[in-house]
Design a protein around this motif. Structure first.
Motif, PDB file in Angstrom:
ATOM      1  N   SER A  25     -73.872 -61.648 -48.499  1.00  0.00           N
ATOM      2  CA  SER A  25     -74.602 -61.101 -47.347  1.00  0.00           C
ATOM      3  C   SER A  25     -73.688 -60.177 -46.532  1.00  0.00           C
ATOM      4  O   SER A  25     -74.143 -59.176 -45.969  1.00  0.00           O
ATOM      5  CB  SER A  25     -75.154 -62.230 -46.468  1.00  0.00           C
ATOM      6  N   PHE A  46     -82.946 -58.460 -49.929  1.00  0.00           N
ATOM      7  CA  PHE A  46     -82.436 -59.431 -48.957  1.00  0.00           C
ATOM      8  C   PHE A  46     -82.835 -59.036 -47.541  1.00  0.00           C
ATOM      9  O   PHE A  46     -82.569 -57.920 -47.106  1.00  0.00           O
ATOM     10  CB  PHE A  46     -80.908 -59.509 -49.065  1.00  0.00           C
ATOM     11  N   ALA A  55     -77.503 -61.760 -53.219  1.00  0.00           N
ATOM     12  CA  ALA A  55     -77.515 -62.460 -51.926  1.00  0.00           C
ATOM     13  C   ALA A  55     -78.776 -63.314 -51.794  1.00  0.00           C
ATOM     14  O   ALA A  55     -78.723 -64.467 -51.337  1.00  0.00           O
ATOM     15  CB  ALA A  55     -77.434 -61.455 -50.777  1.00  0.00           C
ATOM     16  N   SER A  99     -79.064 -67.397 -51.456  1.00  0.00           N
ATOM     17  CA  SER A  99     -79.822 -67.925 -50.331  1.00  0.00           C
ATOM     18  C   SER A  99     -80.896 -68.892 -50.831  1.00  0.00           C
ATOM     19  O   SER A  99     -81.079 -69.985 -50.274  1.00  0.00           O
ATOM     20  CB  SER A  99     -80.471 -66.775 -49.555  1.00  0.00           C
TER      21      SER A  99
END
Length: 283
Positions: A36, A174, A232, A236
């Protein structure tokens, strides 16, 4: 005591699962933070490239370019589908592969070829005998930009050599730690941004030459950004899935421990009652 022994074994089994899911949650959290951060750091560069492209494209609006204007007859479609190498990430991969199936159905009657990114995409396409032009697995941050460059150069070459007439990419964009957006985007032809010619720039050499040089780089950046976004989002999704599994394991352990204590207490009470009853009978 057979019932309590069985419950005790179940508690040990759930505790073992809890340790595994907790460890995976910690690993995914670390990887998620790393990717991220890279996504956030790369965003200004990709936005700058897009803005420069928009300015140049506006300057050569009357000029036709194959990467902008597409082909008259589309018979061959290329799809870059991005999944993960491993599972245990909730519906992350299954939703991506459903999007692939929808795109294939929408292009029925055309030849659809795939560039598979991630082991899950590779295995899925192999099982269905899809036409896979290339496979990329186990990508790491250190090589991800080079792989994106390789993919972008290949799709431009495929496009110019009529192996692909259009190219799509399917990936998870993302948004935040809890939200990602499953995205199906047309990479080639590139959408020409609307806007008037920007007179504030003087292009040397000509806008046309700069555009021809910039378009492959733009595709490179777009693919690199998609790879980062997708990775990312993957970490997550796995982090959230492992947290849910860990929370469920903790709830199960609490429930089983309570049940174990109840049964053990009932057994002790019964034993005391039998002893008291036996003593009363003797008197």
């Amino acid at each position: 005591m057979a019932g309590t022994r069985e419950i005790k074994n179940r508690i040990k089994s759930v505790q073992s699962t809890h340790q595994i899911t907790k460890a995976m949650e910690i690993v995914s959290t670390t990887k998620f933070k790393k990717f991220s951060t890279i996504v956030a750091q790369s965003k200004p560069y990709s936005e700058s490239i897009a803005k420069i492209l928009q300015n140049i494209a506006a300057g050569v609006k009357s000029e036709k370019h194959p990467l902008f204007d597409g082909k008259d007859d589309v018979k061959k479609v290329g799809v870059i589908v991005m999944c993960s190498d491993r599972g245990l990430a909730g519906s992350f991969n299954s939703n991506t592969l459903k999007a692939l199936e929808r795109l294939i159905a929408e292009n029925s009657g055309k030849q659809v070829s795939v560039i598979a990114v991630g082991k899950k995409a590779k295995e899925y396409c192999a099982k269905r005998n899809y036409d896979v032009k290339a496979e990329y697995i186990q990508l790491i941050p250190e090589t991800m930009f080079d792989k994106a460059k390789e993919i972008s150069e290949n799709i431009v070459e495929y496009y110019y050599n009529n192996i692909f007439d259009e190219v799509y990419v399917i990936y998870n964009k993302f948004i935040s730690a809890l939200v990602s957006d499953l995205t199906v985007s047309k990479l080639i032809p590139i959408e020409r941004a609307e806007g008037s010619e920007n007179k504030a720039y003087i292009f040397e050499p000509s806008p046309e030459e700069i555009l021809s040089s910039l378009l492959p780089k733009y595709l490179n950046i777009e693919l690199y950004k998609a790879l980062l976004d997708n990775t990312a989002s993957e970490h997550s999704a796995r982090k959230n899935a492992m947290k849910s599994a860990t929370d469920n394991a903790e709830d199960m352990i609490k429930g089983l421990t309570l049940e174990y204590n109840r049964r053990r207490q009932a057994s002790i009470t019964q034993e005391i009652s039998e002893i008291v009853g036996g003593a009363a009978a003797l008197n």
